[in-house]
Design a protein around this motif. Sequence first.
Motif, PDB file in Angstrom:
ATOM      1  N   SER A 161       0.815  -1.211   0.000  1.00 30.73           N
ATOM      2  CA  SER A 161       0.000   0.000   0.000  1.00 30.73           C
ATOM      3  C   SER A 161       0.850   1.262   0.000  1.00 30.73           C
ATOM      4  CB  SER A 161      -0.967   0.017   1.199  1.00 30.73           C
ATOM      5  OG  SER A 161      -0.256   0.064   2.418  1.00 30.73           O
ATOM      6  N   LEU A 162       2.072   1.177   0.544  1.00 34.52           N
ATOM      7  CA  LEU A 162       2.958   2.341   0.505  1.00 34.52           C
ATOM      8  C   LEU A 162       3.431   2.602  -0.922  1.00 34.52           C
ATOM      9  CD1 LEU A 162       4.548   4.593   1.805  1.00 34.52           C
ATOM     10  CD2 LEU A 162       6.342   2.934   2.393  1.00 34.52           C
ATOM     11  N   LEU A 163       3.830   1.552  -1.630  1.00 34.49           N
ATOM     12  CA  LEU A 163       4.257   1.738  -3.020  1.00 34.49           C
ATOM     13  C   LEU A 163       3.102   2.223  -3.893  1.00 34.49           C
ATOM     14  CD1 LEU A 163       6.573  -1.347  -3.608  1.00 34.49           C
ATOM     15  CD2 LEU A 163       7.211   0.973  -2.976  1.00 34.49           C
ATOM     16  N   GLU A 164       1.893   1.711  -3.618  1.00 33.91           N
ATOM     17  CA  GLU A 164       0.725   2.171  -4.365  1.00 33.91           C
ATOM     18  C   GLU A 164       0.476   3.656  -4.105  1.00 33.91           C
ATOM     19  OE1 GLU A 164      -2.430  -0.402  -3.217  1.00 33.91           O
ATOM     20  OE2 GLU A 164      -1.702  -2.098  -4.404  1.00 33.91           O
ATOM     21  N   ALA A 165       0.667   4.081  -2.860  1.00 25.68           N
ATOM     22  CA  ALA A 165       0.492   5.497  -2.533  1.00 25.68           C
ATOM     23  C   ALA A 165       1.511   6.358  -3.261  1.00 25.68           C
ATOM     24  CB  ALA A 165       0.597   5.698  -1.020  1.00 25.68           C
ATOM     25  N   MET A 166       2.745   5.882  -3.333  1.00 23.59           N
ATOM     26  CA  MET A 166       3.783   6.612  -4.052  1.00 23.59           C
ATOM     27  C   MET A 166       3.431   6.714  -5.526  1.00 23.59           C
ATOM     28  SD  MET A 166       7.010   4.783  -2.172  1.00 23.59           S
ATOM     29  CE  MET A 166       8.303   5.453  -3.233  1.00 23.59           C
ATOM     30  N   GLY A 167       2.963   5.606  -6.092  1.00 25.27           N
ATOM     31  CA  GLY A 167       2.634   5.589  -7.509  1.00 25.27           C
ATOM     32  C   GLY A 167       1.390   6.365  -7.857  1.00 25.27           C
ATOM     33  N   SER A 168       0.533   6.616  -6.861  1.00 25.37           N
ATOM     34  CA  SER A 168      -0.711   7.340  -7.132  1.00 25.37           C
ATOM     35  C   SER A 168      -0.566   8.847  -6.947  1.00 25.37           C
ATOM     36  CB  SER A 168      -1.832   6.818  -6.219  1.00 25.37           C
ATOM     37  OG  SER A 168      -1.554   7.148  -4.868  1.00 25.37           O
ATOM     38  N   GLY A 169       0.612   9.295  -6.540  1.00 30.07           N
ATOM     39  CA  GLY A 169       0.826  10.735  -6.402  1.00 30.07           C
ATOM     40  C   GLY A 169       0.333  11.304  -5.093  1.00 30.07           C
ATOM     41  N   ALA A 170       0.283  10.479  -4.052  1.00 27.23           N
ATOM     42  CA  ALA A 170      -0.170  10.963  -2.747  1.00 27.23           C
ATOM     43  C   ALA A 170       0.947  11.719  -2.034  1.00 27.23           C
ATOM     44  CB  ALA A 170      -0.627   9.791  -1.885  1.00 27.23           C
ATOM     45  N   LEU A 171       0.539  12.658  -1.198  1.00 30.06           N
ATOM     46  CA  LEU A 171       1.454  13.357  -0.300  1.00 30.06           C
ATOM     47  C   LEU A 171       1.483  12.547   0.985  1.00 30.06           C
ATOM     48  CD1 LEU A 171       3.114  15.984  -0.308  1.00 30.06           C
ATOM     49  CD2 LEU A 171       1.168  17.120   0.763  1.00 30.06           C
ATOM     50  N   ILE A 172       2.635  11.984   1.344  1.00 28.89           N
ATOM     51  CA  ILE A 172       2.696  10.930   2.347  1.00 28.89           C
ATOM     52  C   ILE A 172       3.300  11.407   3.663  1.00 28.89           C
ATOM     53  CG2 ILE A 172       3.662   8.649   2.871  1.00 28.89           C
ATOM     54  CD1 ILE A 172       3.712   8.161  -0.187  1.00 28.89           C
ATOM     55  N   CYS A 173       2.641  10.997   4.748  1.00 28.54           N
ATOM     56  CA  CYS A 173       3.182  11.145   6.097  1.00 28.54           C
ATOM     57  C   CYS A 173       3.240   9.743   6.688  1.00 28.54           C
ATOM     58  CB  CYS A 173       2.296  12.056   6.949  1.00 28.54           C
ATOM     59  SG  CYS A 173       2.911  12.310   8.635  1.00 28.54           S
ATOM     60  N   ALA A 174       4.443   9.244   6.969  1.00 32.21           N
ATOM     61  CA  ALA A 174       4.625   7.840   7.334  1.00 32.21           C
ATOM     62  C   ALA A 174       5.165   7.686   8.743  1.00 32.21           C
ATOM     63  CB  ALA A 174       5.574   7.163   6.347  1.00 32.21           C
ATOM     64  N   ASN A 175       4.841   6.545   9.341  1.00 34.89           N
ATOM     65  CA  ASN A 175       5.447   6.206  10.629  1.00 34.89           C
ATOM     66  C   ASN A 175       6.960   6.156  10.467  1.00 34.89           C
ATOM     67  OD1 ASN A 175       6.615   3.953  12.537  1.00 34.89           O
ATOM     68  ND2 ASN A 175       4.745   4.713  13.513  1.00 34.89           N
ATOM     69  N   ASP A 176       7.658   6.733  11.437  1.00 37.22           N
ATOM     70  CA  ASP A 176       9.104   6.866  11.348  1.00 37.22           C
ATOM     71  C   ASP A 176       9.784   5.567  11.769  1.00 37.22           C
ATOM     72  OD1 ASP A 176      11.680   7.715  11.192  1.00 37.22           O
ATOM     73  OD2 ASP A 176      11.472   9.418  12.551  1.00 37.22           O
ATOM     74  N   ASN A 177      10.070   4.713  10.791  1.00 39.76           N
ATOM     75  CA  ASN A 177      10.799   3.472  11.074  1.00 39.76           C
ATOM     76  C   ASN A 177      11.650   3.098   9.868  1.00 39.76           C
ATOM     77  OD1 ASN A 177       9.225   1.544   9.266  1.00 39.76           O
ATOM     78  ND2 ASN A 177       7.557   2.254  10.588  1.00 39.76           N
ATOM     79  N   LEU A 178      12.524   2.117  10.085  1.00 37.74           N
ATOM     80  CA  LEU A 178      13.490   1.732   9.055  1.00 37.74           C
ATOM     81  C   LEU A 178      12.815   1.294   7.772  1.00 37.74           C
ATOM     82  CD1 LEU A 178      16.351   0.958   8.071  1.00 37.74           C
ATOM     83  CD2 LEU A 178      16.055  -1.248   9.246  1.00 37.74           C
ATOM     84  N   PHE A 179      11.723   0.517   7.888  1.00 35.16           N
ATOM     85  CA  PHE A 179      11.065  -0.015   6.701  1.00 35.16           C
ATOM     86  C   PHE A 179      10.558   1.117   5.808  1.00 35.16           C
ATOM     87  CE2 PHE A 179      10.294  -3.209  10.094  1.00 35.16           C
ATOM     88  CZ  PHE A 179      11.075  -4.223   9.568  1.00 35.16           C
ATOM     89  N   ASN A 180       9.885   2.093   6.407  1.00 33.41           N
ATOM     90  CA  ASN A 180       9.317   3.192   5.625  1.00 33.41           C
ATOM     91  C   ASN A 180      10.390   4.135   5.103  1.00 33.41           C
ATOM     92  OD1 ASN A 180       6.760   2.145   6.091  1.00 33.41           O
ATOM     93  ND2 ASN A 180       6.426   3.401   7.906  1.00 33.41           N
ATOM     94  N   ARG A 181      11.376   4.454   5.957  1.00 35.30           N
ATOM     95  CA  ARG A 181      12.430   5.374   5.521  1.00 35.30           C
ATOM     96  C   ARG A 181      13.280   4.788   4.396  1.00 35.30           C
ATOM     97  NH1 ARG A 181      13.661  10.139   7.760  1.00 35.30           N
ATOM     98  NH2 ARG A 181      12.650  10.731   9.732  1.00 35.30           N
ATOM     99  N   SER A 182      13.460   3.457   4.401  1.00 35.78           N
ATOM    100  CA  SER A 182      14.280   2.847   3.350  1.00 35.78           C
ATOM    101  C   SER A 182      13.618   2.962   1.986  1.00 35.78           C
ATOM    102  CB  SER A 182      14.556   1.373   3.684  1.00 35.78           C
ATOM    103  OG  SER A 182      13.364   0.616   3.634  1.00 35.78           O
ATOM    104  N   ILE A 183      12.303   3.161   1.966  1.00 37.72           N
ATOM    105  CA  ILE A 183      11.568   3.309   0.713  1.00 37.72           C
ATOM    106  C   ILE A 183      11.390   4.776   0.342  1.00 37.72           C
ATOM    107  CG2 ILE A 183       9.392   2.825  -0.483  1.00 37.72           C
ATOM    108  CD1 ILE A 183      11.051   0.343   0.142  1.00 37.72           C
ATOM    109  N   LEU A 184      10.946   5.570   1.302  1.00 37.17           N
ATOM    110  CA  LEU A 184      10.576   6.965   1.016  1.00 37.17           C
ATOM    111  C   LEU A 184      11.749   7.930   1.068  1.00 37.17           C
ATOM    112  CD1 LEU A 184       7.325   7.002   3.162  1.00 37.17           C
ATOM    113  CD2 LEU A 184       7.394   7.342   0.691  1.00 37.17           C
ATOM    114  N   GLY A 185      12.746   7.632   1.889  1.00 40.74           N
ATOM    115  CA  GLY A 185      13.874   8.547   2.028  1.00 40.74           C
ATOM    116  C   GLY A 185      13.426   9.922   2.476  1.00 40.74           C
ATOM    117  N   ASP A 186      13.868  10.946   1.765  1.00 36.72           N
ATOM    118  CA  ASP A 186      13.548  12.328   2.117  1.00 36.72           C
ATOM    119  C   ASP A 186      12.296  12.850   1.410  1.00 36.72           C
ATOM    120  OD1 ASP A 186      15.813  12.502   3.743  1.00 36.72           O
ATOM    121  OD2 ASP A 186      17.092  13.090   2.057  1.00 36.72           O
TER     122      ASP A 186
END
Length: 363
Positions: A281-306
């Motif tokens: 669902s995170l990759l789908e959100a990225m691909g759909s052009g969403a403005l994302i606010c994610a839980n701060d953890n290694l899994f999410n940061r490794s994908i979203l970065g900055d």
Amino acid sequence: MNIAIIGTRGIPNYYGGFEQFAEYLAKYLVDKEHDVSVYNSHYHPYQEKTWEGVKIIHKYDPEEKIGTSGQFIYDLNCILDSRKRGFDIILQLGYTSSSIWGKLLPNKTKVVTNMDGLEWRRTKYSKKVQQFLLYAEKLGVKYSHHLVADSIGIQKYLKDKYNENSTYIPYGSHVVKDYSVDCLKEYDVTAHQYSMLIARLEPENSIEIILNGIDLANQGQSFLVIGNHKTKYGDYLKRKYKHNANIRFVGGVYDINILNNLRYFSHIYFHGHTVGGTNPSLLEAMGSGALICANDNLFNRSILGDDAVYFKTKEDVRHMIVNYPNDKRDEFVNANFIKIEKLYSWERIVSQYEELFNEVVSQ
């Protein structure tokens, strides 16, 4: 190669992430002239013996009658059947209900296992179930010839805990190009005047932290909670936030086009997952052009970065709802589009699996 995929309810996808992945991968491998079989539950809506050139093997699955324990019987039936098929490769998606049968996997077949997330850390499970899942994880490692990690965090975990190497291959997605506000009417929202989350309503997905922050912000805008709420935890959440009419539990939505539009037109898309690998669902959100606010953890940061903002507390959520840097929207969205196209496109992901299978078979 003669390849089998086990560990899903079957294809075409009527359920979730692994099924969607199996659908893309099986189709790709067939197009590359491999012989591919996918195991399907006997009650899967698709009852034909082939799909898009993929062989479909239906096996008895009593989950609908006896609940979760039925998954163990279904996996056993699939594994026993695989012993007579002469597969070169078995791709096992997850290990939760299959690894206890690991000794029964065919001896001459190479087993590749996608280890999924850290299931034993999920807070929805009792201590005894968590202990079993950790044991099942150990067996999954033991009875596999090669492991796949769908996040850098999982890869590091497998190395640290089991001293096992794995191949990092994430989940896939695609960039959405066309949008329409038409579906917003059904949910009584206006473009960029609402925020949302999509998740299984479980504690480890930060649902309460997010909703506490929304409640604290008291902005007067709708907040859509998309996911099955007809559960014990869902009932608890509905009782807790019934005083706030802006927090709306709309249930599960499974039409990907509707989900993509809802994500794109939201003010902020919250991603609260704390357990697991590359969450679909995170990759789908990225691909759909969403403005994302994610839980701060290694899994999410490794994908979203900055290219997103992060939260840990309800105060962080409140602050983001009120002060999200909208001047960064285009920058974040475009950067995430590039990531999907270069790193997480389905074409790239499934081709990496084919390369891995060739390597494993030749060993």
